[in-house]
Design an enzyme around this catalytic site. Structure first.
Site, PDB file in Angstrom:
ATOM      1  N   SER A  11      32.480  43.593  38.680  1.00 13.91           N
ATOM      2  CA  SER A  11      32.131  42.465  37.794  1.00 13.91           C
ATOM      3  C   SER A  11      32.852  41.206  38.226  1.00 13.91           C
ATOM      4  CB  SER A  11      32.522  42.810  36.356  1.00 13.91           C
ATOM      5  OG  SER A  11      33.926  43.037  36.285  1.00 13.91           O
ATOM      6  N   GLU A 167      49.702  27.044  45.658  1.00 13.05           N
ATOM      7  CA  GLU A 167      49.519  26.795  44.220  1.00 13.05           C
ATOM      8  C   GLU A 167      50.618  27.432  43.383  1.00 13.05           C
ATOM      9  OE1 GLU A 167      44.704  26.093  44.157  1.00 13.05           O
ATOM     10  OE2 GLU A 167      45.420  28.129  43.959  1.00 13.05           O
TER      11      GLU A 167
HETATM   12  C1  LIG Z   1      45.027  34.618  43.602  1.00 14.27           C
HETATM   13  C2  LIG Z   1      43.686  34.313  44.193  1.00 14.27           C
HETATM   14  C3  LIG Z   1      43.274  32.999  44.295  1.00 14.27           C
HETATM   15  C4  LIG Z   1      42.026  32.689  44.821  1.00 14.27           C
HETATM   16  N1  LIG Z   1      41.636  31.379  44.905  1.00 14.27           N
HETATM   17  C5  LIG Z   1      40.389  31.089  45.343  1.00 14.27           C
HETATM   18  C6  LIG Z   1      39.923  29.746  45.348  1.00 14.27           C
HETATM   19  O1  LIG Z   1      40.645  28.813  45.000  1.00 14.27           O
HETATM   20  N2  LIG Z   1      38.645  29.514  45.763  1.00 14.27           N
HETATM   21  C7  LIG Z   1      37.823  30.523  46.163  1.00 14.27           C
HETATM   22  O2  LIG Z   1      36.675  30.280  46.491  1.00 14.27           O
HETATM   23  N3  LIG Z   1      38.225  31.799  46.182  1.00 14.27           N
HETATM   24  C8  LIG Z   1      39.492  32.106  45.777  1.00 14.27           C
HETATM   25  N4  LIG Z   1      39.925  33.405  45.775  1.00 14.27           N
HETATM   26  C9  LIG Z   1      39.048  34.446  46.332  1.00 14.27           C
HETATM   27  C10 LIG Z   1      37.992  34.871  45.342  1.00 14.27           C
HETATM   28  O3  LIG Z   1      38.563  35.168  44.101  1.00 14.27           O
HETATM   29  C11 LIG Z   1      37.268  36.053  45.947  1.00 14.27           C
HETATM   30  O4  LIG Z   1      36.688  35.651  47.159  1.00 14.27           O
HETATM   31  C12 LIG Z   1      36.214  36.602  45.013  1.00 14.27           C
HETATM   32  O5  LIG Z   1      36.785  37.070  43.835  1.00 14.27           O
HETATM   33  C13 LIG Z   1      35.445  37.736  45.709  1.00 14.27           C
HETATM   34  O6  LIG Z   1      34.493  38.234  44.841  1.00 14.27           O
HETATM   35  P1  LIG Z   1      34.068  39.763  44.904  1.00 14.27           P
HETATM   36  O7  LIG Z   1      32.946  39.917  43.949  1.00 14.27           O
HETATM   37  O8  LIG Z   1      33.876  40.162  46.314  1.00 14.27           O
HETATM   38  O9  LIG Z   1      35.359  40.564  44.405  1.00 14.27           O
HETATM   39  P2  LIG Z   1      36.176  40.425  43.064  1.00 14.27           P
HETATM   40  O10 LIG Z   1      35.934  39.146  42.388  1.00 14.27           O
HETATM   41  O11 LIG Z   1      37.574  40.789  43.433  1.00 14.27           O
HETATM   42  O12 LIG Z   1      35.573  41.569  42.139  1.00 14.27           O
HETATM   43  C14 LIG Z   1      35.725  42.929  42.439  1.00 14.27           C
HETATM   44  C15 LIG Z   1      35.273  43.736  41.251  1.00 14.27           C
HETATM   45  O13 LIG Z   1      35.131  45.087  41.633  1.00 14.27           O
HETATM   46  C16 LIG Z   1      35.724  45.916  40.632  1.00 14.27           C
HETATM   47  N5  LIG Z   1      36.070  47.154  41.313  1.00 14.27           N
HETATM   48  C17 LIG Z   1      36.925  47.362  42.339  1.00 14.27           C
HETATM   49  N6  LIG Z   1      36.908  48.652  42.700  1.00 14.27           N
HETATM   50  C18 LIG Z   1      36.010  49.281  41.892  1.00 14.27           C
HETATM   51  C19 LIG Z   1      35.545  50.618  41.787  1.00 14.27           C
HETATM   52  N7  LIG Z   1      35.983  51.584  42.592  1.00 14.27           N
HETATM   53  N8  LIG Z   1      34.638  50.897  40.830  1.00 14.27           N
HETATM   54  C20 LIG Z   1      34.169  49.933  39.981  1.00 14.27           C
HETATM   55  N9  LIG Z   1      34.572  48.644  40.065  1.00 14.27           N
HETATM   56  C21 LIG Z   1      35.481  48.333  41.017  1.00 14.27           C
HETATM   57  C22 LIG Z   1      36.885  45.087  40.122  1.00 14.27           C
HETATM   58  O14 LIG Z   1      37.303  45.533  38.857  1.00 14.27           O
HETATM   59  C23 LIG Z   1      36.225  43.717  40.081  1.00 14.27           C
HETATM   60  O15 LIG Z   1      35.479  43.578  38.892  1.00 14.27           O
HETATM   61  C24 LIG Z   1      41.175  33.737  45.256  1.00 14.27           C
HETATM   62  C25 LIG Z   1      41.600  35.064  45.152  1.00 14.27           C
HETATM   63  C26 LIG Z   1      42.839  35.356  44.616  1.00 14.27           C
HETATM   64  C27 LIG Z   1      43.279  36.787  44.490  1.00 14.27           C
END
Ligand SMILES: Cc1cc2nc3c(=O)[nH]c(=O)nc-3n(C[C@H](O)[C@H](O)[C@H](O)COP(=O)(O)OP(=O)(O)OC[C@H]3O[C@@H](n4cnc5c(N)ncnc54)[C@H](O)[C@@H]3O)c2cc1C
Length: 430
Positions: A11, A167
């Protein structure tokens, strides 16, 4: 066993974007996520430093998807995948369950990486989950409440000079300069490359360094961590000289590795991974030889696209559009780069936008504010965040500390945990 048309795992930014896009064509979808909230990770550092209360960056998924009747939301952690049978196993509080799917979108994100030193995970603070941020927040308050002579408690080392490192270092320093003004705190920012924000480079990196140094942060570039224990961190500079810094706080923001689910998917779909364990997906976001499994976002690697939220969201929409027939199956994903930004400290940010536009200072900060308001999920959250930012950046409040029991320094110097925070104007503000 239940079967649905599409299962989306995660999510975060990618999973949520995919689910919302599928809902536009009323595709029966089940979203399974390990957490019941959508976490806005870019603002975790603001929760850790009390700028925002935790709930403002983590709205419940059920609320966000309310009214999208084709989407079921399940809180559970996916543990196994049988790609041939098209069946997933996930763990819930009441035990293991299975679900069948016709198409699968995996968006499970990334975890912190420690360059082969996994033992450092227990000795450092990371910023990946809401619990991480809330835990760091409590620790920072303890440190600022420690006896004056406790130098290690008042020394903060941030490892990694990317956006998150910059940050969080900037905000910890601001706790010292604007909130706990009688505490002789030091903040170090350690970066292995020659510049802070190395992906920006040039003027933006220079501005960031000068601004942080002017605030009193000790910036160590070309410097690598060689050892971490409970009370100290050792670093080695470009000249080979080692320096040991006494500290009880090392914030680690230096590396990423894929979440464990990436290995499960890689094995099931016979897909290669990179050194960080991220799936080397096909140009159309499918995994290995499977046309029915897509992987997106931080758990994947494609064309060197950055691990950032816009990549995950655009990939989520692209995969969903192929599934709902709005884009031809097999179409290669192309990332539209709308730029990157990082806050340096209060009223200072850097923005690297397309067409060579580079903004610094107050203009950059207002651009950051507008973009983050736009992307924060939910009207209530936007409104609440604006109010918190007004109090934190316009005044001197730290609204996030209101939800913590703030330790007070007693005459003997020991922190007691009796006093509950009520700090529109914190007790030790100058
Ligand atoms: C501290 C920090 C600061 C950031 N700052 C920026 C920024 O300024 N600008 C920017 O563009 N990006 C930033 N990012 C990066 C950005 O947050 C990520 O690129 C983005 O969240 C990736 O999205 P995603 O959907 O791939 O993964 P995520 O958003 O990490 O979502 C992963 C999801 O998978 C779920 N999950 C994991 N494993 C399982 C499993 N086995 N079963 C079910 N669910 C699972 C988790 O609960 C979560 O809901 C930052 C990241 C961090 C950590």
């Amino acid at each position: 066993m239940r079967t649905t048309e599409v299962v989306v795992i995660g999510s975060g930014f990618g999973g949520l974007a995919a689910a919302k896009q599928l809902a536009k064509s009323a595709v029966p979808t089940t979203l399974i996520s390990a957490t019941a909230e959508h976490l806005f990770q870019p603002l975790l550092y603001q929760v850790a430093t009390g700028v925002l209360p935790a709930a403002e960056i983590a709205p419940p998924i059920a609320g966000i998807l309310d009214g999208k009747d084709c989407i079921d939301v399940i809180e559970g952690r996916v543990t196994a995948l049988d790609a041939d049978a098209q069946v997933l196993t996930y763990r819930t509080e009441t035990g293991d369950r299975q679900i069948g799917y016709r198409r699968l979108i995996v968006a499970a994100g990334a975890a912190q990486g420690y360059f082969g030193h996994d033992e450092w995970a227990d000795r450092t603070f990371s910023l990946k989950t809401l619990d991480d941020a809330v835990g760091l927040r409590a620790h920072l308050l303890d440190c600022f409440a420690a006896p004056m002579a406790d130098t290690a408690a008042h020394t903060f080392v941030v490892v990694g000079g990317g956006a998150t490192g910059v940050e969080i270092a900037g905000q910890i320093r601001e706790l010292r300069t604007r909130h706990f003004t009688d505490v002789p705190a030091e903040v170090y920012l350690v970066e292995g490359a020659g510049d802070l924000l190395p992906v920006y480079g040039g003027r933006l990196s220079d501005f960031t360094r000068k601004t942080l140094e002017a605030e009193g942060i000790r910036v160590l570039t070309d410097t690598f961590v060689t050892d971490i224990d409970d009370d100290a961190v050792t670093v080695r500079g470009a000249d080979g000289a080692e320096q040991t810094i006494a500290t009880r706080t090392v914030v680690w923001s230096a590396g990423v590795q894929a979440t464990p689910l990436a290995a499960v998917v890689a094995e099931a779909a016979k897909c290669e991974t990179d050194r960080a364990g991220r799936l080397l997906i096909n140009p159309d976001l499918t995994v290995g030889a499977r046309a029915d499994i897509y992987a997106i976002g931080d758990m994947t690697s494609l064309n060197g696209y950055p691990g950032q939220s816009p990549v995950a969201m655009q990939q989520g929409r692209h995969a969903a559009d192929m599934i709902r027939g709005k884009t031809v199956t097999g179409t290669a994903f192309r990332y539209l780069d709308k730029g990157s930004m990082a806050v340096v400290n209060r009223h200072n940010a850097v923005v690297d936008a397309p067409l060579g536009i580079k903004l610094t200072g107050l203009l950059g900060w207002f651009t950051w504010l507008a973009v983050h308001l736009f992307y924060l999920v939910g009207f209530r959250n936007r409104f609440a965040a604006v109010w918190s930012w007004l109090r934190a950046f316009g005044g001197r409040a730290r609204p996030g500390f209101d939800e913590v029991t703030v330790p007070a320094r007693d005459s003997g110097g020991a922190a007691d945990r009796e006093r509950t925070a009520e700090r529109e104007e914190p007790a030790r503000v100058a």
